[in-house]
Design a protein around this motif. Structure first.
Motif, PDB file in Angstrom:
ATOM      1  N   ALA A 197       0.835  -1.207   0.000  1.00 29.76           N
ATOM      2  CA  ALA A 197       0.000   0.000   0.000  1.00 29.76           C
ATOM      3  C   ALA A 197       0.871   1.260   0.000  1.00 29.76           C
ATOM      4  N   TRP A 198       1.912   1.258   0.830  1.00 34.76           N
ATOM      5  CA  TRP A 198       2.806   2.426   0.891  1.00 34.76           C
ATOM      6  C   TRP A 198       3.530   2.600  -0.443  1.00 34.76           C
ATOM      7  N   GLN A 199       4.033   1.520  -1.003  1.00 32.12           N
ATOM      8  CA  GLN A 199       4.778   1.585  -2.257  1.00 32.12           C
ATOM      9  C   GLN A 199       3.892   2.032  -3.421  1.00 32.12           C
ATOM     10  N   THR A 200       2.645   1.568  -3.432  1.00 32.83           N
ATOM     11  CA  THR A 200       1.702   1.981  -4.474  1.00 32.83           C
ATOM     12  C   THR A 200       1.389   3.469  -4.354  1.00 32.83           C
ATOM     13  N   LEU A 201       1.235   3.924  -3.122  1.00 33.11           N
ATOM     14  CA  LEU A 201       0.966   5.339  -2.865  1.00 33.11           C
ATOM     15  C   LEU A 201       2.123   6.207  -3.357  1.00 33.11           C
ATOM     16  N   VAL A 202       3.334   5.755  -3.107  1.00 29.63           N
ATOM     17  CA  VAL A 202       4.517   6.501  -3.548  1.00 29.63           C
ATOM     18  C   VAL A 202       4.553   6.593  -5.074  1.00 29.63           C
ATOM     19  N   GLU A 203       4.300   5.498  -5.746  1.00 27.67           N
ATOM     20  CA  GLU A 203       4.300   5.499  -7.211  1.00 27.67           C
ATOM     21  C   GLU A 203       3.273   6.487  -7.762  1.00 27.67           C
ATOM     22  N   PHE A 204       2.153   6.600  -7.069  1.00 30.26           N
ATOM     23  CA  PHE A 204       1.070   7.476  -7.520  1.00 30.26           C
ATOM     24  C   PHE A 204       1.372   8.953  -7.244  1.00 30.26           C
ATOM     25  N   LYS A 205       1.905   9.247  -6.066  1.00 32.26           N
ATOM     26  CA  LYS A 205       2.061  10.638  -5.645  1.00 32.26           C
ATOM     27  C   LYS A 205       3.463  11.219  -5.878  1.00 32.26           C
ATOM     28  N   GLU A 206       4.430  10.384  -6.204  1.00 28.89           N
ATOM     29  CA  GLU A 206       5.812  10.851  -6.262  1.00 28.89           C
ATOM     30  C   GLU A 206       6.173  11.765  -7.441  1.00 28.89           C
ATOM     31  N   PRO A 207       5.660  11.564  -8.652  1.00 32.03           N
ATOM     32  CA  PRO A 207       6.113  12.373  -9.792  1.00 32.03           C
ATOM     33  C   PRO A 207       6.129  13.889  -9.565  1.00 32.03           C
ATOM     34  N   PRO A 208       5.062  14.502  -9.027  1.00 30.96           N
ATOM     35  CA  PRO A 208       5.124  15.953  -8.784  1.00 30.96           C
ATOM     36  C   PRO A 208       6.193  16.336  -7.754  1.00 30.96           C
ATOM     37  N   ILE A 209       6.436  15.448  -6.791  1.00 30.19           N
ATOM     38  CA  ILE A 209       7.462  15.725  -5.779  1.00 30.19           C
ATOM     39  C   ILE A 209       8.845  15.719  -6.425  1.00 30.19           C
ATOM     40  N   LEU A 210       9.078  14.755  -7.301  1.00 31.07           N
ATOM     41  CA  LEU A 210      10.360  14.688  -8.006  1.00 31.07           C
ATOM     42  C   LEU A 210      10.551  15.905  -8.906  1.00 31.07           C
ATOM     43  N   SER A 211       9.465  16.394  -9.478  1.00 29.13           N
ATOM     44  CA  SER A 211       9.544  17.600 -10.311  1.00 29.13           C
ATOM     45  C   SER A 211       9.951  18.806  -9.473  1.00 29.13           C
ATOM     46  N   THR A 212       9.414  18.878  -8.254  1.00 29.25           N
ATOM     47  CA  THR A 212       9.772  19.968  -7.338  1.00 29.25           C
ATOM     48  C   THR A 212      11.247  19.890  -6.961  1.00 29.25           C
ATOM     49  N   VAL A 213      11.705  18.686  -6.675  1.00 27.34           N
ATOM     50  CA  VAL A 213      13.110  18.473  -6.311  1.00 27.34           C
ATOM     51  C   VAL A 213      14.030  18.887  -7.458  1.00 27.34           C
ATOM     52  N   GLU A 214      13.650  18.518  -8.670  1.00 29.37           N
ATOM     53  CA  GLU A 214      14.455  18.880  -9.841  1.00 29.37           C
ATOM     54  C   GLU A 214      14.413  20.386 -10.089  1.00 29.37           C
ATOM     55  N   LYS A 215      13.254  20.980  -9.908  1.00 20.62           N
ATOM     56  CA  LYS A 215      13.084  22.418 -10.135  1.00 20.62           C
ATOM     57  C   LYS A 215      14.007  23.241  -9.247  1.00 20.62           C
ATOM     58  N   TYR A 216      14.099  22.861  -7.986  1.00 25.46           N
ATOM     59  CA  TYR A 216      14.892  23.635  -7.034  1.00 25.46           C
ATOM     60  C   TYR A 216      16.316  23.108  -6.857  1.00 25.46           C
ATOM     61  N   GLY A 217      16.641  22.034  -7.544  1.00 25.81           N
ATOM     62  CA  GLY A 217      18.002  21.509  -7.478  1.00 25.81           C
ATOM     63  C   GLY A 217      18.343  20.834  -6.164  1.00 25.81           C
ATOM     64  N   PHE A 218      17.342  20.246  -5.498  1.00 23.49           N
ATOM     65  CA  PHE A 218      17.604  19.531  -4.251  1.00 23.49           C
ATOM     66  C   PHE A 218      18.299  18.205  -4.550  1.00 23.49           C
ATOM     67  N   TYR A 219      19.101  17.758  -3.607  1.00 21.82           N
ATOM     68  CA  TYR A 219      19.721  16.438  -3.737  1.00 21.82           C
ATOM     69  C   TYR A 219      18.772  15.359  -3.222  1.00 21.82           C
ATOM     70  N   ASP A 220      18.194  15.600  -2.060  1.00 20.82           N
ATOM     71  CA  ASP A 220      17.276  14.628  -1.458  1.00 20.82           C
ATOM     72  C   ASP A 220      16.267  15.373  -0.598  1.00 20.82           C
ATOM     73  N   LEU A 221      15.007  14.983  -0.714  1.00 15.96           N
ATOM     74  CA  LEU A 221      13.939  15.559   0.103  1.00 15.96           C
ATOM     75  C   LEU A 221      13.358  14.450   0.971  1.00 15.96           C
ATOM     76  N   LEU A 222      13.328  14.695   2.272  1.00 12.68           N
ATOM     77  CA  LEU A 222      12.801  13.711   3.211  1.00 12.68           C
ATOM     78  C   LEU A 222      11.549  14.252   3.888  1.00 12.68           C
ATOM     79  N   MET A 223      10.564  13.375   4.079  1.00 11.17           N
ATOM     80  CA  MET A 223       9.379  13.715   4.860  1.00 11.17           C
ATOM     81  C   MET A 223       9.443  12.929   6.159  1.00 11.17           C
ATOM     82  N   ILE A 224       9.257  13.637   7.255  1.00  8.96           N
ATOM     83  CA  ILE A 224       9.428  13.043   8.580  1.00  8.96           C
ATOM     84  C   ILE A 224       8.144  13.205   9.383  1.00  8.96           C
TER      85      ILE A 224
END
Length: 228
Positions: free
Chosen positions: A99-126
């Motif tokens: 369930a967690w892995q499926t959720l990540v596959e569904f919601k991750e693309p916009p997050i990766l776009s944000t990371v690429e846009k701002y030039g982040f190396y790694d973004l963590l949610m805690i």
């Protein structure tokens, strides 16, 4: 040998020697001036490069700081953090769950776009409890509890403890060895994610590896050399 020379020859030799002395002095002074000039030029170039590096790194950190200030109010990030945290806890506080892995596959693309846009190396949610419920790099730290693991005394651990004590603003933790990345040097910027009632839903942390700074320095160095 001088005894065999004629008076005319002796005078000529003396004249030549006397003439060469000023020439030698002038040559020495010229070489000295050229050496000093070259030394000054080298020092000037190195100073310019160091100043350019400092300005570039300052700009980089200011840019990351500003970006973190923007994304903390991003509704999509806000919703994703809630979803990842709920899925993580429902799975028994693990990321090894379909369930967690499926959720990540569904919601991750916009997050990766944000990371690429701002030039982040790694973004963590805690999560509020200190669990890393999401990471773009998905390293060994994913799923770990910061206060109860080897991350406790890392830069991330220190930043997490500080922001729990004071959830306002963006905190920066200086470079230190990061245990789950072979103790490679890394710094962190961390910010609280809060709802409209000002309740903390979790935290977003940006990992800044030392390689990023070395790359910045290399780009500046090569750029300054081309200018010269």
């Amino acid at each position: 040998m001088l005894k065999k020379m004629t008076l005319k020859g002796k005078l000529l030799a003396i004249f030549i020697v006397v003439s060469l002395i000023p020439l030698g002095v002038v040559t020495f002074i010229s070489v000295k001036k050229a050496s000093n000039s070259l030394q000054s030029e080298v020092i000037s170039k190195l100073t310019a490069i160091q100043e350019a590096k400092r300005n570039h790194l300052q700009y980089y950190f200011e840019r990351v700081y500003a970006a973190v200030g923007i994304i903390k109010n991003d509704p999509y990030l806000y919703g994703s953090m809630q979803a990842f945290t709920e899925a993580f806890e429902s799975a028994g506080k693990t990321v090894n769950d379909t369930a967690w892995q499926t959720l990540v596959e569904f919601k991750e693309p916009p997050i990766l776009s944000t990371v690429e846009k701002y030039g982040f190396y790694d973004l963590l949610m805690i999560s509020p409890g200190g669990y890393i419920v999401y990471s773009t790099k998905k390293g060994k730290d994913l799923g770990m509890n910061i206060p109860e693991s080897e991350l406790k005394d890392s830069s991330l651990g220190l930043a997490f403890q500080k922001i729990k004590d004071n959830s306002e603003g963006i905190l920066f933790a200086d470079f230190g060895g990061y245990p789950t990345a072979a103790d490679e040097q890394a710094a962190f910027m961390i910010v609280s994610i809060v709802n409209r009632l000002n309740a903390v839903l979790g935290y977003v942390a940006i990992r800044i590896p030392v390689d990023t700074l070395e790359l910045c320095s290399k780009v500046v160095f090569e750029g300054e050399l081309k200018k010269k």
